[in-house]
Each structure stands twice: as structure tokens, then as C-alpha cells.
Write a protein that holds these residues in place. Structure first.
Motif, PDB file in Angstrom:
ATOM      1  N   LEU A 272      33.770  50.150  33.623  1.00  0.00           N
ATOM      2  CA  LEU A 272      33.385  49.489  34.808  1.00  0.00           C
ATOM      3  C   LEU A 272      33.111  50.722  35.563  1.00  0.00           C
ATOM      4  O   LEU A 272      32.653  50.291  36.909  1.00  0.00           O
ATOM      5  CB  LEU A 272      34.478  48.776  35.310  1.00  0.00           C
TER       6      LEU A 272
ATOM      7  N   MET B 233      32.728  40.032  38.054  1.00  0.00           N
ATOM      8  CA  MET B 233      34.171  40.290  38.403  1.00  0.00           C
ATOM      9  C   MET B 233      34.989  39.473  37.624  1.00  0.00           C
ATOM     10  O   MET B 233      36.029  39.646  37.591  1.00  0.00           O
ATOM     11  CB  MET B 233      34.495  40.229  39.712  1.00  0.00           C
TER      12      MET B 233
ATOM     13  N   PHE C 105      39.767  38.092  33.686  1.00  0.00           N
ATOM     14  CA  PHE C 105      40.754  38.635  34.616  1.00  0.00           C
ATOM     15  C   PHE C 105      41.705  37.328  35.096  1.00  0.00           C
ATOM     16  O   PHE C 105      41.268  36.343  35.708  1.00  0.00           O
ATOM     17  CB  PHE C 105      40.127  39.315  35.547  1.00  0.00           C
TER      18      PHE C 105
ATOM     19  N   PHE D 149      43.422  37.050  38.353  1.00  0.00           N
ATOM     20  CA  PHE D 149      43.382  37.823  39.724  1.00  0.00           C
ATOM     21  C   PHE D 149      44.655  36.960  40.709  1.00  0.00           C
ATOM     22  O   PHE D 149      44.740  37.595  41.667  1.00  0.00           O
ATOM     23  CB  PHE D 149      42.260  37.617  40.309  1.00  0.00           C
TER      24      PHE D 149
ATOM     25  N   ARG E  99      43.832  42.550  40.650  1.00  0.00           N
ATOM     26  CA  ARG E  99      42.940  42.048  41.928  1.00  0.00           C
ATOM     27  C   ARG E  99      42.767  43.622  42.539  1.00  0.00           C
ATOM     28  O   ARG E  99      41.299  43.678  42.735  1.00  0.00           O
ATOM     29  CB  ARG E  99      43.513  41.125  42.944  1.00  0.00           C
TER      30      ARG E  99
ATOM     31  N   SER F 275      40.196  45.616  40.310  1.00  0.00           N
ATOM     32  CA  SER F 275      38.796  45.038  40.545  1.00  0.00           C
ATOM     33  C   SER F 275      38.117  45.407  41.770  1.00  0.00           C
ATOM     34  O   SER F 275      36.990  45.690  41.813  1.00  0.00           O
ATOM     35  CB  SER F 275      38.862  43.545  40.077  1.00  0.00           C
TER      36      SER F 275
ATOM     37  N   ASN G 297      37.149  48.793  42.446  1.00  0.00           N
ATOM     38  CA  ASN G 297      36.039  49.179  41.871  1.00  0.00           C
ATOM     39  C   ASN G 297      34.686  48.608  42.204  1.00  0.00           C
ATOM     40  O   ASN G 297      33.751  49.476  42.427  1.00  0.00           O
ATOM     41  CB  ASN G 297      35.905  48.517  40.077  1.00  0.00           C
TER      42      ASN G 297
ATOM     43  N   TRP H 142      40.589  36.856  45.469  1.00  0.00           N
ATOM     44  CA  TRP H 142      39.691  37.856  45.161  1.00  0.00           C
ATOM     45  C   TRP H 142      38.388  38.170  46.176  1.00  0.00           C
ATOM     46  O   TRP H 142      38.212  39.082  46.798  1.00  0.00           O
ATOM     47  CB  TRP H 142      39.139  37.884  43.654  1.00  0.00           C
TER      48      TRP H 142
END
Length: 678
Positions: A277, A310, A363, A365, A371, A374, A377, A402
Motif C-alpha cells: 500500500l 480501502m 479489513f 475496520f 482503521r 488505513s 495510508n 472509516w
């Protein structure tokens, strides 16, 4: 209320205030609008002085004396007071219902009587006609104002009264809605988006080409960021009238193949199987090349939206190996896998934990560490590239926390540095409007792709099914729906998950269902380019409607020339750059014209919508605001048609340059007129 007394809903210019989403029924698309409770905080929108161009300069030191300066705001936010009156004839109650507010047709404004006259003062939009009716005794009896001779047909056998456009001095300024532009910021209502499917668009650097050995249609084909940059610098997007580019997911993907549900092996050319990522996709280029693309776009007055995936990673991703507890287990709790649609449902709680395939871990989250990782990122990609927005993939499959956490980080870390609003648009592939609306709001998404509108337009315009009255009814209910009208939805007729729209526009559509995925012809018996003009004209008519109504219209790469293609991957053929047929050449020129017309008329992007009339094959509406009214008359039939209830004056058709006389004009087959005062 009887159909003959049904009102004509009209979209107000802007839903003011940052509020929770409208309250919705679980079983219908009806909405109840909450009151505006929280003004937009300029500090969340970047480096804003609060002074409009030409207004007073900011000062320091002791406050000055004298009268306060007049308010400064965009015309779209200006409001004037207007008193409505009605003689007291013994009514129990009288309400004004109309387009003066987002809830004006549903809640209205209650009048009070002094014994002889009912009165109420409301604020009305600046320089914008207001349609209204009087509701008597709280009943289903809706009547035009008997003291106002200005009326228009409401489309249902009755009439709406019309308050002519009003300006005033002094005026008031409504608080801007969440995401509304401050002085010097880009207004995302002005966006015209082009989806650059990078691998299939333009090959600027053959040195980063590499195949993995699956069938050609599902393998990498060479498009890259260098190729996109070349087209920016050639002026392709500018000439097309585009001001925003949506690029496919930039992060590095697996080099493994993956088995599709159709039994064919695929590469990750689409960008949705990320592994690392933090690194760029090697087939697309380096971070420096992506930064150069963004810089070139900005130099050409283009915004850049990055696709961000995501929901999941590829099973080979290090983050999955290192943090398995950050992911939902592929276990449905009943002894089977939790793959979406096979072991788990695509919807509800299952939809938030299911894996798209058994090689795409999902994922979780609800795990705060996952969370935060991500979102960190996502923010890093913004900071590294200078991107202006995100297209967020598969929104209904993630926890809503999220989105709210990302929005908070963007407001805290990104917008103060950029001085611009960071636009976020989501993909929720469904026809259920409440589900789409769930993720739209001041603390979540600015808007989503309007799948319900796409499907309705494909059915009524491309496929010529049902009536244009159905489409008009849909417009009436849809225009003010998402986040009370504050959402900047993206409207489209084609994308990468459905067959190419040109085939629904053929004389005999290749599929009889606008939701068809086209997979039956994705590999064998692939469709070719239609001959003749009709299919291209119908597709052009759909684009005409998208470009002359609210929302940010989207052009899926190749649709500007009517490229053919069935379902995935056939709808992702490499971009055609030459050898156009006559129909393709006409369509390309038409979309270029539409881009110029939309740019020239702010009412098309920010105005209020008024339905003028509709029947089996025609639909007429107007867009009013910012000192102008643009009238659009649409004819889907295969013969010329007279369309009435237009302004009774000489009008210029922006598409052809012709001068026509209202209130009835002839609209050629499979076309529209975009009419303005000369």
C-alpha cells in the motif's frame, strides 16, 4: 393529494448548514428534511480570510468605527425576504408551499391571519424564480395564488404560481453548506469528471510494460501515468471540456493471477488487488511520474481524483501476513467461507465482513489499529501526490467509522495546507437510494455515483422503455434527495462495471435489462461498433441531460466516441484514438460542445431545477440561478416532435445556434435543444 393537484417539486440552489442526513423510511425513498443546525466552519476549509474579492481588506490592531461592511457572498448564497399574503376568507389555516427552501414543497411556511389577511415572510433565493402553491386548511387542497396571475403548468393538469426572480438591497447571506466553496476555492458542483482507466488509456512508457500470461483481455496492456500526462499536455481533456480526472488505484498490486467468477484468470490491471500500500503500481510508473501527472493537470486547470481501495488487500500483502487480526476471518460461522454472495450476503452486516473472493482478505475496520493504519495510508497518498479528491471503492462494505475518521483527518491535516475542499465521492453499486444516502454527509462523503439515476436514464432514454414522464417523475424526487440537496453526486451513463452504454442505445438493445452485467458476451460473440447515427445520437442525448442538470457528470473513457464492449473485461478495451466512424466523430464533437455549454452557463451547474412538462417521448425543464435561466427540451423519439410550455420568447439553441420561438419549439429526433435568451 389527487394527481391533478400534485405540486411540482423544484430543487433549491443549496441545502444550507451541515446537518445529519435526512431522516428516511426504511421502505421508501421519501425523506423528511431536518432543520439547518450548524453553519459551515471556514476554519475547516483551509486558509480562508473571509473576505470576498473586491471586499474590505482584513485589518489588524484596533477595530474601526462606523457602519459594518455589507455582507459579501456568492449569488447562490444570497437571500431576499418576501411576504406572501392571502385574503382571510374564514380558512382554518393557509400554508405557502414551494421552491423557496429545500423543504418548501413538503413542510412549507405557515401563514398567520390578522383577521383580514393571511401573511408570512420567507427568504427566497436571489434572482431565481420561485414556484409555489397555497395549501388550504392543512388538507390535500392545493391552489395557485389567486392574486398572482403569473402561473406555469405543474405537469399534472394544474398550475403553480410563479414569483418572478427577485433581488434586494440589503440581502442576507445563508451559511454555506458543508463543502461549499469559500472565496478562491474550487466549486465541486462545477466538476466534469473523466474516468481515466490507466492501463487501457495511453502507453507513454513501454519500458514499464509486463505481461503475466493470462488472456489478453484480462492482462496488462501498457497504459501508464506517462501516457495520461501526454494527453493532458496535448490538451485532449481541455478540448473535451473536462476539468477533473479520476485515475485508477495507484498503489502496487499483485503480480499473481486470480480466478474470476466467470472461470477466466485475470491480472490486477484494474488496480483493485493491492499488495504494497506504500508503493506505486510498477506498471503505471514511479511516484515521481504520478507527481508529474498531477502537476501537469494542475497547470492545465484540471483536478485529480485518485481511486482508493480501502476494503481489502490481496492475500499476498505483507499487511495481511503481519496483522491477521486486522482482517475479518473468511468464516461465515456455519462451517463455510464468508465470500460475498457465496457463504455470506453482499448486504447488511455480512456485507461489511465478507471477502470479495477467497484471495482478497477484508479489513475489519471495527479494529481501531486497522482503521488508523488505513487512514494514515490514505492521507499519505494525498500528501505525496497533491491529489484533490478520492473516489472511494465499495463504500457499503466498510464500517462507516472509516469514512468519518477519514473526513476528520482530511479537515485537520489536508485542507488547511491546500486551502481547498478535498472532494470525496463513493461507489455504492445499488438502486436503493437510502443505502446510498447513508454514507453522504458533512462528516462523510460529499456525494456518490448516482446509480439509480443512471439506470432510470438508461431505461427511459437509451432503451426507450416506459415514458419520459417516468424520468421526469424520477428527476423531481431525486434532485433534492441526497443530504437534502447538498450532496455533489456524480452522474454517469457508463462505467467500468457495466456494458458499454452504446449497446443499450442501439435500435434493438443488446440487453433487455439496464442492470445487465453483459458477461454473456464478455469473452465470446463480443459486440462490434454500431453502424449508422441513431445509437450515437441516443447516447449523446443522455450526455446532454447529464450536462444540463445538477451533479458532476462523468465520462467513462471511450464513451465520448461510443466505444463498444460487453461486460468486464470487454468494457475495458484499450482506448480508441483514431479511425472513428461518422457516428463516433459526431459524438465526440457533441460532448466537446456540451462541455463548453456547461462551462458557459453556471445555472446548469448550480441552479434550481423546474419541471416544465413531460409526456411519452419528451421532457422539458429549466435550470435557473446566478442571473440566468436555461431551458432544456428533450425528444427521445425517432421523429421530430413539438415540445411546449417553454418560455414565450425568442430563444437561442446553444447546440445549433438556431433562433426559435417559444412557447413551443420543434425538437429533432433523438436530440435536445438547450435554450437561452439571446
Amino acid at each position: 393529494m389527487s394527481r391533478s393537484h400534485r405540486i411540482l417539486p423544484v430543487l433549491s440552489i443549496l441545502w444550507v448548514g451541515c446537518t445529519d442526513p435526512p431522516l428516511m423510511s426504511e421502505t421508501t425513498d421519501s425523506v423528511t428534511m431536518p432543520p439547518s443546525t450548524m453553519p459551515y466552519d471556514p476554519s475547516q476549509g483551509g486558509n480562508v480570510t473571509g473576505y470576498a474579492t473586491g471586499g474590505p481588506e482584513p485589518t489588524t490592531g484596533e477595530p474601526t468605527t462606523g457602519e459594518p461592511p455589507p455582507p459579501m457572498c456568492d449569488d447562490a448564497l444570497k437571500r431576499c425576504d418576501h411576504e406572501f399574503t392571502h385574503p382571510d376568507n374564514g380558512e382554518t389555516s393557509v400554508d405557502v408551499m414551494g421552491s423557496f427552501a429545500p423543504d418548501g414543497w413538503t413542510k412549507g411556511a405557515a401563514m398567520k391571519s390578522d383577521g383580514t389577511t393571511w401573511r408570512v415572510t420567507v427568504t427566497v433565493p436571489w434572482d431565481t424564480p420561485v414556484q409555489y402553491k397555497l395549501r388550504i386548511d392543512g388538507s390535500m387542497s392545493w391552489i395557485p395564488d389567486p392574486n398572482n396571475p403569473e402561473q406555469v403548468d405543474d405537469g399534472f393538469g394544474g398550475y403553480n404560481s410563479v414569483l418572478e426572480p427577485k433581488t434586494c438591497d440589503p440581502f442576507t447571506c445563508e451559511a454555506a453548506s458543508c463543502g461549499a466553496p469559500q472565496e478562491g476555492q474550487f466549486d465541486w458542483r462545477d466538476a466534469v469528471i473523466y474516468f481515466v482507466f490507466v492501463d487501457r488509456f495511453n502507453n507513454g512508457n513501454p519500458g514499464n510494460d509486463a505481461l503475466i500470461g493470462v488472456e489478453t483481455a484480462a492482462d496488462w496492456q501498457g497504459g501508464d501515468w506517462a501516457g495520461v500526462t501526454a494527453k493532458i499536455e496535448e490538451g485532449y481533456f481541455t478540448e473535451l471540456g473536462i476539468n477533473t480526472l479520476w485515475l485508477t488505484v495507484p498503489m502496487n498490486n499483485t503480480s499473481d493471477d486470480g480466478l474470476g467468477t466467470d472461470g477466466h484468470l485475470y491480472s490486477a490491471y484494474h488496480g483493485y488487488w493491492p499488495t504494497d500500500l506504500t508503493q506505486t503500481e510498477e506498471h503505471f510508473g514511479t511516484l515521481a511520474e504520478l507527481q508529474a501527472l498531477v502537476a501537469a493537470a494542475h497547470a492545465a486547470d484540471l483536478k485529480v481524483i485518485l481511486d482508493y481501495a480501502m476494503n481489502h488487500v490481496h492475500i499476498s500483502a505483507p499487511v495481511y501476513a503481519d496483522n491477521p487480526d486486522w482482517f475479518n476471518p473468511n468464516d461465515n460461522g456455519s462451517g463455510g467461507d464468508c465470500v460475498c454472495g457465496a457463504g455470506c450476503s453482499w448486504d447488511g452486516a455480512d456485507g461489511e465482513r465478507c471477502w470479495f473472493t477467497d484471495y482478497l482478505p477484508d479489513f475489519d475496520f471495527s479494529n481501531q489499529a486497522a482503521r488508523e493504519f488505513s487512514i494514515d495510508n490514505a492521507i499519505q497518498w494525498i500528501m505525496d501526490t497533491g491529489a484533490d479528491g478520492f473516489r472511494l471503492d465499495a463504500v457499503k462494505h466498510i464500517k462507516i467509522e472509516w469514512l468519518t475518521d477519514l473526513r476528520a483527518r482530511v479537515q485537520a491535516d489536508v485542507e488547511p495546507m491546500s486551502g481547498q475542499h478535498f472532494y470525496m465521492v463513493g461507489e455504492t453499486f445499488t438502486g436503493d437510494k437510502p443505502t446510498i444516502n447513508k454514507y453522504v454527509g458533512c462528516d462523510k462523503l460529499d456525494g456518490q455515483f448516482d446509480f439509480p439515476l443512471r439506470m432510470q436514464m438508461a431505461y427511459n432514454v437509451l432503451m426507450r422503455q416506459g415514458s419520459m414522464t417516468e424520468l421526469a417523475d424520477f428527476y423531481d424526487a431525486n434532485n433534492n434527495y441526497y443530504n437534502g440537496g447538498a450532496a455533489v453526486m456524480s452522474t454517469f451513463i457508463g462505467n467500468h462495471d457495466i456494458p458499454r452504454a452504446i449497446h443499450l442505445a442501439e435500435d434493438s438493445p443488446l440487453w433487455n435489462n439496464q442492470w445487465a452485467d453483459g458477461k454473456d458476451r464478455a469473452w465470446d460473440n463480443k459486440p462490434g461498433l454500431p453502424g449508422g447515427a441513431a445509437a450515437f445520437e441516443r447516447l449523446g442525448l443522455s450526455f446532454t441531460m447529464l450536462y444540463t442538470s445538477l451533479g458532476a457528470p462523468l465520462v467513462y473513457y471511450g464513451d465520448e466516441v461510443g466505444m463498444p464492449g460487453a461486460g468486464d473485461p470487454d468494457n475495458r478495451r484499450f482506448m480508441q484514438w483514431d479511425g472513428y466512424s461518422a457516428g463516433q466523430t459526431w459524438l465526440l464533437g457533441h460532448i466537446q460542445d456540451l462541455g463548453a455549454i456547461r462551462a458557459a452557463h453556471p445555472a446548469l451547474r448550480r441552479g434550481s431545477y423546474t419541471r416544465l412538462g413531460a409526456d411519452a417521448d419528451s421532457f422539458a425543464y429549466s435550470m435557473s440561478g446566478e442571473g440566468e435561466t436555461v431551458t432544456v427540451a428533450v425528444n427521445r423519439s425517432d421523429a421530430d416532435k413539438s415540445v411546449g410550455n417553454l418560455p414565450a420568447m425568442t430563444l437561442k439553441d446553444e447546440l445549433t445556434g438556431e433562433m426559435v420561438e417559444g412557447p413551443m419549439v420543434t425538437v429533432p429526433a433523438r436530440s435536445a435543444r438547450i435554450l437561452v435568451a439571446p
